[in-house]
Design a protein around this motif. Structure first.
Motif, PDB file in Angstrom:
ATOM      1  N   ALA A 119       0.929  -1.318  -0.117  1.00  0.00           N
ATOM      2  CA  ALA A 119       0.003  -0.068   0.107  1.00  0.00           C
ATOM      3  C   ALA A 119       0.982   1.512  -0.147  1.00  0.00           C
ATOM      4  O   ALA A 119       0.709   2.103  -0.662  1.00  0.00           O
ATOM      5  N   VAL A 120       2.030   1.177   0.812  1.00  0.00           N
ATOM      6  CA  VAL A 120       2.769   2.422   0.831  1.00  0.00           C
ATOM      7  C   VAL A 120       3.513   2.542  -0.519  1.00  0.00           C
ATOM      8  O   VAL A 120       3.608   3.786  -1.030  1.00  0.00           O
ATOM      9  N   ALA A 121       4.051   1.410  -1.081  1.00  0.00           N
ATOM     10  CA  ALA A 121       4.710   1.536  -2.517  1.00  0.00           C
ATOM     11  C   ALA A 121       3.751   2.032  -3.649  1.00  0.00           C
ATOM     12  O   ALA A 121       4.018   3.019  -4.317  1.00  0.00           O
ATOM     13  N   VAL A 122       2.333   1.491  -3.500  1.00  0.00           N
ATOM     14  CA  VAL A 122       1.541   2.098  -4.529  1.00  0.00           C
ATOM     15  C   VAL A 122       0.980   3.643  -4.354  1.00  0.00           C
ATOM     16  O   VAL A 122       0.883   4.217  -5.445  1.00  0.00           O
ATOM     17  N   PHE A 123       0.941   4.085  -3.044  1.00  0.00           N
ATOM     18  CA  PHE A 123       0.635   5.452  -2.963  1.00  0.00           C
ATOM     19  C   PHE A 123       1.734   6.240  -3.461  1.00  0.00           C
ATOM     20  O   PHE A 123       1.459   7.385  -4.010  1.00  0.00           O
ATOM     21  N   PHE A 124       2.910   6.056  -3.203  1.00  0.00           N
ATOM     22  CA  PHE A 124       4.221   6.940  -3.607  1.00  0.00           C
ATOM     23  C   PHE A 124       4.182   6.771  -5.299  1.00  0.00           C
ATOM     24  O   PHE A 124       4.382   7.636  -5.957  1.00  0.00           O
ATOM     25  N   LEU A 125       4.252   5.483  -5.591  1.00  0.00           N
ATOM     26  CA  LEU A 125       4.226   5.343  -7.154  1.00  0.00           C
ATOM     27  C   LEU A 125       3.119   6.011  -8.081  1.00  0.00           C
ATOM     28  O   LEU A 125       3.464   6.624  -8.795  1.00  0.00           O
ATOM     29  N   GLY A 126       1.894   5.806  -7.254  1.00  0.00           N
ATOM     30  CA  GLY A 126       0.740   6.367  -7.899  1.00  0.00           C
ATOM     31  C   GLY A 126       0.702   8.076  -7.838  1.00  0.00           C
ATOM     32  O   GLY A 126       0.275   8.745  -8.971  1.00  0.00           O
ATOM     33  N   ARG A 127       1.251   8.541  -6.643  1.00  0.00           N
ATOM     34  CA  ARG A 127       1.460  10.108  -6.756  1.00  0.00           C
ATOM     35  C   ARG A 127       2.387  10.606  -7.755  1.00  0.00           C
ATOM     36  O   ARG A 127       2.080  11.646  -8.296  1.00  0.00           O
ATOM     37  N   LYS A 128       3.475   9.616  -7.786  1.00  0.00           N
ATOM     38  CA  LYS A 128       4.528  10.349  -8.827  1.00  0.00           C
ATOM     39  C   LYS A 128       4.076   9.875 -10.477  1.00  0.00           C
ATOM     40  O   LYS A 128       4.010  10.954 -10.973  1.00  0.00           O
ATOM     41  N   LEU A 129       3.207   8.997 -10.652  1.00  0.00           N
ATOM     42  CA  LEU A 129       2.695   8.843 -12.046  1.00  0.00           C
ATOM     43  C   LEU A 129       1.717   9.616 -12.294  1.00  0.00           C
ATOM     44  O   LEU A 129       1.640  10.015 -13.428  1.00  0.00           O
ATOM     45  N   ASN A 130       0.663  10.239 -11.193  1.00  0.00           N
ATOM     46  CA  ASN A 130      -0.477  10.853 -11.758  1.00  0.00           C
ATOM     47  C   ASN A 130      -0.267  12.195 -11.029  1.00  0.00           C
ATOM     48  O   ASN A 130      -1.309  13.117 -11.224  1.00  0.00           O
ATOM     49  N   ALA A 131       0.889  12.653 -10.894  1.00  0.00           N
ATOM     50  CA  ALA A 131       1.259  14.169 -10.848  1.00  0.00           C
ATOM     51  C   ALA A 131       0.782  14.958 -12.044  1.00  0.00           C
ATOM     52  O   ALA A 131       1.015  14.482 -13.129  1.00  0.00           O
ATOM     53  N   PRO A 132      -0.038  15.781 -11.881  1.00  0.00           N
ATOM     54  CA  PRO A 132      -0.406  16.782 -12.834  1.00  0.00           C
ATOM     55  C   PRO A 132       0.981  17.305 -13.727  1.00  0.00           C
ATOM     56  O   PRO A 132       1.862  17.379 -13.163  1.00  0.00           O
ATOM     57  N   ARG A 133       0.618  17.276 -15.190  1.00  0.00           N
ATOM     58  CA  ARG A 133       1.748  17.541 -15.654  1.00  0.00           C
ATOM     59  C   ARG A 133       1.266  18.797 -17.086  1.00  0.00           C
ATOM     60  O   ARG A 133       0.046  18.465 -17.476  1.00  0.00           O
ATOM     61  N   GLN A 134       1.964  19.705 -17.122  1.00  0.00           N
ATOM     62  CA  GLN A 134       1.645  20.816 -18.088  1.00  0.00           C
ATOM     63  C   GLN A 134       2.146  20.239 -19.469  1.00  0.00           C
ATOM     64  O   GLN A 134       3.161  19.745 -19.703  1.00  0.00           O
TER      65      GLN A 134
END
Length: 108
Positions: free
Chosen positions: A47-62
């Motif tokens: 769960a911890v790994a999925v949280f940080f990976l998901g935050r990184k992958l789904n970060a808003p991009r311009q």
């Protein structure tokens, strides 16, 4: 049928091996009946790994619209069962706690 978008399948590819590894470790160290508890313990770091990976992958991009050149903000491109990856970190502990309670009751 599994439904994911982008790299959302990583939720399953992270949680399943860590849960299995936890179950195998608990069964090897403690014995039969402890594998649900180990699977639950393995799901917690997943769960911890999925949280940080998901935050990184789904970060808003311009980005920019190809036809008009107008700025566009891209987000939430990686989902698993229509849920963004980082939110699975709050869903995975539910079965983890259920597995841990089941494993503890089997050992008692």
């Amino acid at each position: 049928m599994l439904i994911w978008r982008g790299r959302g399948i990583l939720v399953l590819l992270i949680a399943a091996p860590l849960g299995g590894l936890g179950a195998f470790t608990a069964m090897t160290l403690i014995g039969e009946g402890a594998d649900p508890m180990g699977a639950g313990i393995g799901l917690l770091p997943a769960a911890v790994a999925v949280f940080f990976l998901g935050r990184k992958l789904n970060a808003p991009r311009q980005g920019f619209h190809p036809a008009t050149g107008q700025p566009v903000l891209h987000r939430n491109a990686h989902t698993f069962f229509f849920v963004p990856m980082q939110y699975w970190a709050f869903i995975l502990p539910v079965p983890a706690v259920a597995f841990i309670v089941t494993g503890l009751s089997a050992l008692a």
